[in-house]
Design a protein around this motif. Structure first.
Motif, short mmCIF file in Angstrom:
data_model
loop_
_atom_site.label_atom_id
_atom_site.label_comp_id
_atom_site.label_asym_id
_atom_site.label_seq_id
_atom_site.Cartn_x
_atom_site.Cartn_y
_atom_site.Cartn_z
N LEU A 185 0.82 -1.21 0.00
CA LEU A 185 0.00 0.00 0.00
C LEU A 185 0.86 1.27 0.00
O LEU A 185 0.45 2.31 0.51
CB LEU A 185 -0.96 0.02 1.20
N ARG A 186 2.02 1.20 -0.60
CA ARG A 186 2.90 2.36 -0.74
C ARG A 186 3.88 2.05 -1.87
O ARG A 186 4.12 0.88 -2.19
CB ARG A 186 3.65 2.66 0.55
N PRO A 187 4.47 3.07 -2.50
CA PRO A 187 5.40 2.82 -3.60
C PRO A 187 6.67 2.11 -3.14
O PRO A 187 7.11 2.26 -1.99
CB PRO A 187 5.73 4.24 -4.11
N GLU A 188 7.24 1.36 -4.03
CA GLU A 188 8.51 0.69 -3.73
C GLU A 188 9.60 1.73 -3.51
O GLU A 188 9.71 2.72 -4.23
CB GLU A 188 8.89 -0.22 -4.90
N GLY A 189 10.40 1.53 -2.49
CA GLY A 189 11.49 2.45 -2.18
C GLY A 189 11.08 3.63 -1.35
O GLY A 189 11.92 4.50 -1.06
N SER A 190 9.81 3.73 -0.95
CA SER A 190 9.38 4.85 -0.12
C SER A 190 9.94 4.71 1.29
O SER A 190 10.30 3.62 1.74
CB SER A 190 7.85 4.92 -0.07
N ARG A 191 9.97 5.83 1.99
CA ARG A 191 10.52 5.85 3.35
C ARG A 191 9.37 5.82 4.36
O ARG A 191 8.49 6.68 4.33
CB ARG A 191 11.35 7.11 3.55
N VAL A 192 9.37 4.82 5.23
CA VAL A 192 8.33 4.71 6.26
C VAL A 192 8.73 5.57 7.44
O VAL A 192 9.78 5.35 8.06
CB VAL A 192 8.12 3.25 6.70
N LEU A 193 7.89 6.55 7.78
CA LEU A 193 8.18 7.47 8.87
C LEU A 193 7.58 7.02 10.20
O LEU A 193 8.18 7.20 11.26
CB LEU A 193 7.64 8.87 8.53
N ARG A 194 6.37 6.49 10.14
CA ARG A 194 5.68 6.01 11.34
C ARG A 194 4.87 4.79 10.95
O ARG A 194 4.39 4.66 9.84
CB ARG A 194 4.72 7.07 11.92
N MET A 195 4.69 3.88 11.93
CA MET A 195 3.85 2.71 11.70
C MET A 195 3.32 2.21 13.03
O MET A 195 4.05 2.19 14.02
CB MET A 195 4.61 1.60 10.98
N THR A 196 2.03 1.85 13.06
CA THR A 196 1.44 1.34 14.29
C THR A 196 0.50 0.20 13.96
O THR A 196 -0.19 0.21 12.94
CB THR A 196 0.67 2.44 15.06
N THR A 197 0.48 -0.82 14.83
CA THR A 197 -0.42 -1.97 14.68
C THR A 197 -1.14 -2.17 15.99
O THR A 197 -0.52 -2.24 17.05
CB THR A 197 0.36 -3.24 14.31
#
Length: 385
Positions: free
Chosen positions: A70-82
């Motif tokens: 659900l995001r482009p390849e090579g993008s930078r993940v800044l935050r993530m929560t589960t």
């Protein structure tokens, strides 16, 4: 002779329009009532509010593949929560864009992209959603149904596949009068539609919802069924009503289908005193089915109610407005006995007959958990009050 002087005028110098961001203070207050996903939501808005990325696009997805990033390849993940038994959210960015993606365990997801140009926002959204969903299952026993509800971010529609039976498989669950009426209703096509309102009324447990599910399967080729989970909110909120009335099929005539909105147990909305008790709700319902709002929109409304027909508002049941008015009542004693013909002879059916729910409970051996006195009363009345 002197020349008259012109009146003194003050000329305002021409200034470029101020960026709206300069007039909208960006303040983010965080306390222990906020969740990690709230922070992601707020951070995703900042590039748009500040004007650094003034273009935004979004998409709602159903049947999302578990492995879809659900995001482009090579993008930078800044935050993530589960969250346990809850959604997963992430914030990612790249050159000139920011993306927020929320994935629910039900298989749906929402993606929002802000960017420095509309073209970039569209491209990032397309790349993020490409091959992200599973195709709709080809199962003849299921139909796709939409579910509307109003959230803090506006109206939201989710799609689910529901299991349904064909009408021939369930028609014996209804009385002879209901069966004859439903036989006609099940075979209708788009060209046969006259009124816009479908009214199913009768006691609880008589199979009104089951009949609508079967109708969704029989009409699947020309009509999309949507269930409104909060009908009292729908007719009290003009913006919500407009969003639902406009629909989701777009302007392509080849793809457009009729839509049927299901409003269950809307007794307060259509009673005789509804005008006084619900304000504009009744008027907006009538406007959707037979007024300016309904013009040019292929929308039907199905209402289930436990109210007797004589207690309904006369405007609801007037000729020309209703496509069908069907009273789904109890099966007679003879019909109910015939329905249970394979059950033990000791099974009792009272003189008032039985509802479909009562018959199914009896057939499956389901009995309510009751006190001894209540059990004696149930047994004396043939299991049914």
């Amino acid at each position: 002779m002197s020349t008259p002087q012109e009146p003194l005028r003050l000329i305002e110098p021409v200034r470029p329009a101020a960026d709206p961001a300069t007039r909208l203070p960006w303040i983010m207050n965080v306390d222990d009532s906020d969740s990690a996903r709230d922070i992601i939501d707020a951070l995703a808005l900042e590039p748009f509010v500040s004007g650094r990325q003034p273009w935004a696009r979004s998409a709602d997805l159903e049947r999302v593949r578990p492995e879809a990033p659900l995001r482009p390849e090579g993008s930078r993940v800044l935050r993530m929560t589960t969250e346990d038994d809850g959604p997963t959210a992430l914030l990612a960015d790249g050159e000139g864009w920011t993306l927020r993606a929320v994935r629910w365990r039900s298989g749906s997801a929402q993606i929002e992209v802000t960017a420095t140009s509309d073209e970039l926002a569209r491209a990032i959204l397309e790349e993020s959603t490409r091959d992200a969903t599973e195709p709709a299952p080809q199962d003849e026993t299921q139909v796709e149904m939409g579910f509307w509800h109003l959230t803090g971010h506006g109206p939201r529609r989710r799609e689910r596949n529901i299991s349904t039976a064909t009408w021939p498989e369930i028609r014996d669950n209804y009385s002879a009068d209901v069966t004859r009426a439903m036989d006609r209703l099940m075979t209708l096509k788009a060209a046969d539609v006259t009124g816009r309102l479908l009214l199913l009324h009768g006691p609880p447990g008589t199979g009104k919802t089951t009949a609508l599910r079967s109708l969704a399967r029989e009409w699947a080729t020309w009509c999309q069924f949507d269930c409104v989970l909060d009908p009292e909110v729908l007719f009290g909120n003009p913006g919500y009503l407009m969003e639902v009335a406009v629909g989701t099929d777009g302007d392509d005539d080849e793809k457009r289908r009729w839509r049927l909105l299901i409003l269950e147990d809307c007794d307060e909305l259509i009673r005789g005193e509804a005008k006084q008790s619900t304000g504009q709700g009744l008027s907006r319902l009538l406007n959707l089915t037979d007024g300016m709002l309904g013009q040019g929109r292929d929308v039907l409304v199905a209402i289930t109610t436990n109210e007797d027909l004589t207690r309904l508002h006369p405007a609801v049941v007037r000729p020309g407005r209703c496509l069908a008015q069907i009273e789904v009542g109890r099966l007679s004693q003879a019909e109910a006995t015939d329905w249970l013909k394979e059950e033990p002879a000791s099974t009792k059916i009272g003189p008032d007959g039985a509802t479909l729910a009562e018959l199914m409970a009896m057939r499956n051996g389901e009995r309510q958990i009751v006190t001894t006195e209540q059990r004696r009363t149930l047994d004396d009345t043939g299991f049914y009050l």
